[in-house]
Structures are given as structure tokens and as C-alpha cells.
Design a protein around this motif. Structure first.
Motif, PDB file in Angstrom:
ATOM      1  N   GLU A  64     -24.106 -29.944  40.224  1.00 52.80           N
ATOM      2  CA  GLU A  64     -24.597 -31.354  40.340  1.00 52.80           C
ATOM      3  C   GLU A  64     -24.224 -32.031  39.444  1.00 52.80           C
ATOM      4  O   GLU A  64     -23.941 -33.450  39.557  1.00 52.80           O
ATOM      5  CB  GLU A  64     -26.327 -31.169  40.122  1.00 52.80           C
ATOM      6  N   GLY A  65     -23.692 -31.640  38.274  1.00 52.79           N
ATOM      7  CA  GLY A  65     -23.007 -32.458  37.150  1.00 52.79           C
ATOM      8  C   GLY A  65     -21.497 -32.528  37.539  1.00 52.79           C
ATOM      9  O   GLY A  65     -20.906 -33.685  37.389  1.00 52.79           O
ATOM     10  N   LEU A  66     -21.047 -31.626  38.139  1.00 52.52           N
ATOM     11  CA  LEU A  66     -19.512 -31.775  38.655  1.00 52.52           C
ATOM     12  C   LEU A  66     -19.528 -32.704  39.595  1.00 52.52           C
ATOM     13  O   LEU A  66     -18.295 -33.706  39.744  1.00 52.52           O
ATOM     14  CB  LEU A  66     -19.003 -30.328  39.238  1.00 52.52           C
ATOM     15  N   ILE A  67     -20.121 -32.921  40.585  1.00 47.79           N
ATOM     16  CA  ILE A  67     -20.037 -33.962  41.740  1.00 47.79           C
ATOM     17  C   ILE A  67     -20.262 -35.208  41.203  1.00 47.79           C
ATOM     18  O   ILE A  67     -20.145 -36.392  42.148  1.00 47.79           O
ATOM     19  CB  ILE A  67     -21.027 -33.368  42.784  1.00 47.79           C
ATOM     20  N   ASN A  68     -21.016 -35.346  39.974  1.00 45.18           N
ATOM     21  CA  ASN A  68     -21.067 -36.738  39.391  1.00 45.18           C
ATOM     22  C   ASN A  68     -20.066 -37.014  38.333  1.00 45.18           C
ATOM     23  O   ASN A  68     -20.245 -38.141  37.734  1.00 45.18           O
ATOM     24  CB  ASN A  68     -22.559 -36.800  38.918  1.00 45.18           C
ATOM     25  N   GLY A  69     -19.203 -36.104  38.088  1.00 44.06           N
ATOM     26  CA  GLY A  69     -18.216 -36.291  37.261  1.00 44.06           C
ATOM     27  C   GLY A  69     -18.566 -36.504  35.472  1.00 44.06           C
ATOM     28  O   GLY A  69     -18.110 -37.361  34.814  1.00 44.06           O
TER      29      GLY A  69
END
Length: 459
Positions: A366-371
């Protein structure tokens, strides 16, 4: 004509239920009926958090539940009792449920079972009942799955004994470019807290690994872009994720939350400057003592940055409650503490600067897909692998140094400032975001794999 009908069975924990519900929504888009089966206890928790609303955002998905066999509440917090009960009680309960469903409508009998990777016994039940199609789903990283599949080899090599209780503290690296893991962080060694519990936990995982080893396909919530070396190492892994990147806005993101979410924190975030807030959340299981909670709080204060901090109600009690109330009152101008938050909505909010996380795989995704850049605070098992990914392989975050097991306030403040000052972390995070999201789009590697799964279910 018979309609494809998949029974989905997660392990009874928040980090397992959520991604399997995400997969269910994807299958439902292809006119596949889903019966989603939680334990009675988890089902009641979800219903209570949702205000007893049965809707999950798709008419194709029906909720059901079966007993986990635990009758005394005090036993529910003992992991070894839950694990033993799952194997001893739930197979018969699942068999009965499938019979009831199949007796209701000839054209909508269960045609496929998709079970959590630690619930492989469900495929044995399916086979016994004449259900020809079955697959296992792995909610954590492919690297943790590869490690899990290697347990029999580790046992053969003498890395630990047949009861999983004696092991050398060493680093395991299965292949070049895969993240390493220490043996002392293996799941049964740091979740179970005594000899007998460790033995039971190890036996549970050994049985699960044998089922995983015996089947042809394991669906995994990851992507080739994130874990190419691991997928090359273990080609039976089918990366169809990240499922969180597929979520549409019309799906209720809290549909499987065990705890009621506080939506007011989104209004508070609206008042903050862009890329200014530190979001702190450690998932549904992590526990930390009063001293560590104080050091984290005072570190957030010392950083002089706005923060949104999730402290579950089971932690926010006693001395912790008194301390946190005084702390939040003192820092009300730039900090907010909530019991639970709508995490995907929080992480996509423009005011979030970085994610201080326990590094569970769902939170990592979830952190990754929000950069977002990360600050890593792992507690057990696969979270240490995810920390290695974040800090050493993807280079989108920093780990904390522990002094005698404690992360002190100065370390917290220092790492917050460091990850925000270095723009390289955000730049790499945004690049990884683009690659990860592209994998689930039309023509992407994960999208192709998911289509293959859908065709296989419908065949």
C-alpha cells in the motif's frame, strides 16, 4: 449451464483476509460467484466493525463462516491453540458447509477452492468432495513463500531440529538478489513463546509447507517487477498483484476490517500541508511495551513534524492511555492519535510525507503503490524480509538502529529527518510505484497471470 463458484478460505488474521477479499473482487468481475468463508469469530468482528452490514461491494460475493473450535475466549490469544484447532476442527466444518451449499442449487455447486497458503488442508477436503480445481493463495511476499517452501531442506541441512526449537542464528539467502533472512526471525520462533507452543507452530507450518510443495500453482500477491529473482527461483509462484493497485473507488475498502475505522483523520489530513505528515501504523498484531511507546511518541515530538499515529485500543490502555492522552493534548496542533484508520485512503492523501510501518506485506504494498518513502519498524517473521526489500533492494526507506532492543527518541527523530531530506527516497519510490501499477494494467505481467487464473477456474 453451471456457473463457476469459488469457495475462498483465508487464515483468520487481518493481513490474510484483506488480500483474499481483494482477489475475490477481481474474480467476481468475471462473473464468478464467490463464497468467502471466515471463522465465526472473525466474521463477528467484521460485522461489528461494519455496523452489521453484510454488503462487501459485489453481489457476486457471499459471506459465510465456520467454527474454529475455540470456545474459551482466553485461549484465543494463544497461537498454538488456534493452530491446533484449525487442523483438528475446521476440515469437518468446511466439509459440512460445502455439502450445504451444494445441496441448495445444482447449477451453483462449488467448482473450485482457493485457500490461504497456511490452510492447505482445505484442498484435501475439496478433493475428497469431488471438487477438481483448487489453488493456494499466498498473501505475503514471494520471497517469504520461497523461504517457506525451503523449510524441509533447512531441516535436512540441520539449520534447526525436527521440532523447530534449536537453531543457529544465521542469515539465509536462497539466491542472489533475493533478500536475506535471519533464522531467529522465522515465524514459529518469534510468534510462539514457549517450547510446546514453538513445537506446535513448527508442526503446523511443516504440514502447510508439504501441501504447498505438492501443488502446481501458488497465487501470490506480488509482481514480477517487485520480485523477479524470487519468481525465477520458484517458478510455481504466480504473481497476480499487487491486488491493492486494482481496487476501484466503488469498492468499500473497509469491508473486511476487524476494527472500526476513524474517518475523521481524513478531515484532519485535509488541513495539513502537502507531503508534511508522518503516518505511523503497525498493523493488527504488533505489540510494544510502555517504554518503547514513550520513546516513539517523544521521537515524533522531537522531529517537529506533523504526524498521524494509529494506536490500537488493545495497546491504548492503562499507563499507555494516560500517557497518550497527555501527549496528544500537548501536541494537538500538529499530531493526531487514532485507534484505527482507513489506511489506503490515508496513504493516498497528498499530505502524507512518509510511512513509518511494521512492514507487513499488505502495508508495504500500500505504501509502494502510493510512491511513499518508508521508515521500517518490523516486529516478526516476514516483516524483516520486507524491511530488507525496502532498505537494501528497492532503496525506498531506512531502518532504525536498536540500542539494547529499544529504538530511542533521538533515533526516531533523526531517521524521520533523514528520509525526508534525501529526495532520492521519494524519487525511487515514485519510479517503483509506476512499475508496480503498470503490472496490473492491460498487458502487464500480473494482469496476464490473473487472466490465466480466471480461464483456469472457468474451464
Amino acid at each position: 449451464m453451471s456457473k463457476s463458484h469459488v469457495l475462498v478460505l483465508p487464515f483468520p488474521a487481518q493481513g490474510h483476509v484483506n488480500p483474499l477479499m481483494d482477489l475475490s473482487h477481481e474474480l467476481a468481475k468475471h462473473d464468478i460467484k464467490i463464497t468467502f468463508v471466515n471463522t465465526d469469530f472473525i466474521h463477528k468482528q467484521i460485522m461489528k466493525a461494519k455496523g452489521h452490514k453484510e454488503q462487501v461491494g459485489s453481489d457476486q460475493i457471499q459471506l459465510a463462516s465456520i467454527s474454529d473450535g475455540i470456545e474459551q475466549e482466553e485461549n484465543r490469544n494463544r497461537h498454538e491453540i488456534l493452530l491446533e484447532s484449525i487442523w483438528q476442527v475446521m476440515p469437518k466444518k468446511l466439509e459440512k458447509l460445502i455439502q450445504e451449499i451444494n445441496n441448495e442449487a445444482e447449477s451453483e455447486k462449488i467448482s473450485c477452492v482457493v485457500a490461504d497458503g497456511t490452510m492447505g488442508w482445505a484442498l484435501e477436503v475439496a478433493e475428497k468432495m469431488g471438487i477438481r480445481r483448487g489453488a493456494l493463495f499466498w498473501p505475503a511476499s514471494a520471497s517469504f513463500l520461497a523461504l517457506f517452501l525451503s523449510i524441509p531442506q533447512f531441516l535436512h541441512d540441520g539449520i534447526f531440529d525436527p521440532e523447530g526449537t534449536k537453531m543457529e542464528d544465521q542469515s539465509i539467502n536462497l539466491a542472489p538478489e533475493m533478500p536475506a533472512m535471519r533464522t531467529t526471525n522465522l515465524i514459529w520462533s518469534n510468534v510462539c513463546d514457549n517450547f510446546n507452543a514453538t513445537k506446535i507452530g513448527f508442526n503446523f507450518l511443516m504440514r502447510s509447507s508439504k501441501v504447498l510443495e505438492s501443488i502446481d500453482r501458488v497465487i501470490c500477491n506480488t509482481s514480477l517487477e517487485l520480485e523477479a529473482p524470487t519468481i525465477a527461483f520458484a517458478p510455481k509462484i504466480l504473481p497476480i498483484g499487487p491486488l491493492q493497485a486494482r481496487k476501484s473507488n466503488d469498492i468499500d475498502q473497509s469491508a473486511t476490517s476487524f476494527l472500526p475505522e476513524d474517518p475523521n483523520c481524513l478531515n484532519w489530513l485535509d488541513l495539513q500541508q502537502d507531503k508534511s505528515v508522518i503516518y505511523v501504523a503497525f498493523g493488527s498484531l504488533a505489540i510494544y511495551d510502555h517504554i518503547q511507546l514513550q520513546e516513539l511518541a517523544l521521537g515524533l515530538e522531537l522531529s517537529n513534524k506533523p504526524f498521524l499515529w494509529v494506536v490500537r485500543s488493545d495497546i491504548c490502555n492503562g499507563a499507555n492511555y494516560d500517557f497518550l492522552k497527555e501527549f496528544e493534548d500537548r501536541l494537538s496542533s500538529r499530531g493526531k492519535v487514532v485507534n484505527w484508520a482507513p489506511q489506503l485512503k490515508v496513504l493516498s492523501h497528498p499530505s502524507i510525507a512518509c510511512f513509518l510501518s511494521h512492514c507487513g506485506w499488505n502495508s508495504t504494498i500500500e505504501g509502494l503503490i502510493n510512491g511513499l518513502p518508508f521508515l521500517c519498524w518490523p516486529f516478526f517473521c516476514d516483516q524483516f524480509i520486507d524491511e530488507n526489500y525496502i532498505c537494501d533492494i528497492w532503496k525506498v526507506g531506512l531502518r532504525f538502529d536498536r540500542n539494547n532492543g529499544i529504538i530511542n527518541r533521538e533515533e526516531v527523530a533523526y531517521k524521520i529527518k533523514k528520509v525526508l531530506i534525501d529526495e532520492g527516497f521519494r524519487m525511487r519510490a515514485l519510479q517503483l510505484k509506476e512499475k508496480t501499477i503498470n503490472s496490473v494494467k492491460e498487458g502487464g505481467s500480473s494482469n496476464k497471470k490473473l487472466k490465466n487464473i480466471v480461464d483456469w477456474i472457468k474451464a
